[in-house]
Each structure stands twice: as structure tokens, then as C-alpha cells.
Motif scaffolding. Structure first.
Motif, short mmCIF file in Angstrom:
data_model
loop_
_atom_site.label_atom_id
_atom_site.label_comp_id
_atom_site.label_asym_id
_atom_site.label_seq_id
_atom_site.Cartn_x
_atom_site.Cartn_y
_atom_site.Cartn_z
N PRO A 92 -15.52 -14.92 -12.67
CA PRO A 92 -16.35 -14.15 -13.60
C PRO A 92 -15.48 -13.24 -14.48
N LYS A 93 -15.92 -13.09 -15.72
CA LYS A 93 -15.21 -12.23 -16.67
C LYS A 93 -16.24 -11.43 -17.46
N ILE A 94 -15.88 -10.19 -17.77
CA ILE A 94 -16.69 -9.41 -18.70
C ILE A 94 -16.17 -9.79 -20.09
N HIS A 124 -19.71 0.72 -18.02
CA HIS A 124 -20.32 0.36 -19.30
C HIS A 124 -21.83 0.21 -19.07
N ALA A 125 -22.63 0.71 -20.02
CA ALA A 125 -24.09 0.63 -19.87
C ALA A 125 -24.58 -0.81 -19.95
N ARG A 126 -23.92 -1.62 -20.79
CA ARG A 126 -24.30 -3.03 -20.94
C ARG A 126 -23.05 -3.89 -20.92
N VAL A 127 -23.13 -5.01 -20.23
CA VAL A 127 -22.01 -5.96 -20.21
C VAL A 127 -22.56 -7.37 -20.34
N THR A 128 -21.71 -8.25 -20.87
CA THR A 128 -22.00 -9.68 -20.85
C THR A 128 -20.93 -10.31 -19.98
N VAL A 129 -21.38 -11.06 -18.98
CA VAL A 129 -20.47 -11.68 -18.01
C VAL A 129 -20.58 -13.20 -18.15
N LYS A 130 -19.42 -13.85 -18.14
CA LYS A 130 -19.38 -15.32 -18.09
C LYS A 130 -18.70 -15.72 -16.79
N GLY A 131 -19.17 -16.81 -16.21
CA GLY A 131 -18.55 -17.34 -15.01
C GLY A 131 -19.06 -18.74 -14.77
#
Length: 184
Positions: A92-94, A124-131
Motif C-alpha cells: 500500500p502507498k499513500i 493528514h485529514a484525507r488520503v488516497t491509498v493504492k495497493g
């Protein structure tokens, strides 16, 4: 099945290592490890199972916490609206995050930390994570609130970072500028 005795505690060197990328497609061994991480988190939230196996409730677990220095996390948590975020991910990555911060008003805890560490942990209040999920598919998840904090906490474990590394040592309850307090 992972139990509390499988979870390494602070001070163990693996918790400070940068975990290695999982080679994809994932091996059966890596898939099994990731499934067990998720199974632990789900079981730890079930009052009967957690009592029977003496599990501390958790909302996430990273492979380094069971002394496997690979980039795998499991998160099983609901947001403030009751929407479930249940993900077991390889590598997983931000990929993006907000400038705005947030923190848990009650502070954070960790299954690898047996003591209470008071203080606000800026996230961080909002993050997008890919994995990559167990089916080998890439997933992209937009998160805010408690789920965003949980994912940042677990991804930190993959980078050898403990939650209390973020706490202001001189003033643990220092107000975090422009941050949203997430109540629990």
C-alpha cells in the motif's frame, strides 16, 4: 491464527525496519499472511472471539507487527457514518493527501505498544491509498476521518515509524493548527 503472543512489542528491531515490497503476484505464503492479518483484526473486534482468545481489539495490523518485514496491512474500520472500510493490501502507498490535518482526540494506540502514550498524533485529514488486494487487483481508496488515520498508522509501520514518533515531545497535547479532531 495470529494471537497476541505473535505480535511483537515496541523495542523489537523489526518494528524500526523499512519493510520490503511484496513480489507480485503474491506467493501463497504472502497471501496466507495477509489473510491472517485481516482475520486477526476482524476477530479482535468480536467480543466473544476476542475474549476466548484473549485478543486486544484493533482496527489495523501490519505484517512487521508479526515480525514479517514485508509491505502488507489489514484494516477493518467503520467511519462516522457506519461505512465499513475493510482492506487487506500488498504494497500500500499513500498517493495523495490533504494539507489539512486531523488527529484522534483520544490519542492513538497500537497492538505493539502495551502502554498508554498520551498526546495528539497529527495525520493528514484525507488520503488516497493504492495497493494490491488478495485477488491481485489494484485498488484505490479515498479516505477521511478514522479510516484515513488507521491507514496512515499501518503504512507508518511499513516504514519503521511508530505513532508516538509524531507526538510533540515537549507539549503532547499542543493544538494542531487547522486540524480536525476526530472523536471516539
Amino acid at each position: 491464527m495470529i494471537t497476541m503472543k505473535d505480535i511483537i512489542r515496541e523495542g523489537h528491531s523489526t518494528l524500526r525496519e523499512i519493510a520490503k515490497e511484496v513480489t507480485l503476484p503474491a506467493s501463497d505464503e504472502d497471501k496466507n499472511t495477509l489473510k491472517q492479518l485481516m482475520e486477526f483484526v476482524i476477530n479482535s473486534q468480536d467480543p466473544e472471539i476476542s475474549k476466548k482468545y484473549n485478543l486486544r481489539p484493533g482496527i489495523g495490523l501490519a505484517a512487521p507487527q508479526i515480525n514479517v518485514s514485508k509491505r502488507m496491512i489489514a484494516v477493518h474500520v467503520q467511519d462516522e457514518n457506519g461505512k465499513l472500510f475493510s482492506y487487506a493490501l500488498f504494497n500500500p502507498k499513500i498517493v495523495s493527501h490533504s494539507v489539512e490535518k486531523s488527529y484522534l482526540a483520544s490519542g492513538e494506540g497500537c497492538l505493539s505498544v502495551d502502554r498508554d502514550v498520551p498526546g495528539f498524533v497529527p495525520r493528514h485529514a484525507r488520503v488516497t491509498v493504492k495497493g494490491i488486494n488478495l485477488d491481485g487487483k489494484e485498488v484505490k481508496i479515498r479516505l477521511k476521518g478514522l479510516p484515513a488515520i488507521a491507514f496512515q498508522h499501518e503504512i507508518d509501520h511499513l516504514n519503521g515509524i511508530m505513532f508516538y514518533d509524531h507526538i510533540d515531545k515537549k507539549n503532547p497535547f499542543q493544538t494542531i493548527e487547522n486540524a480536525i479532531a476526530i472523536g471516539r
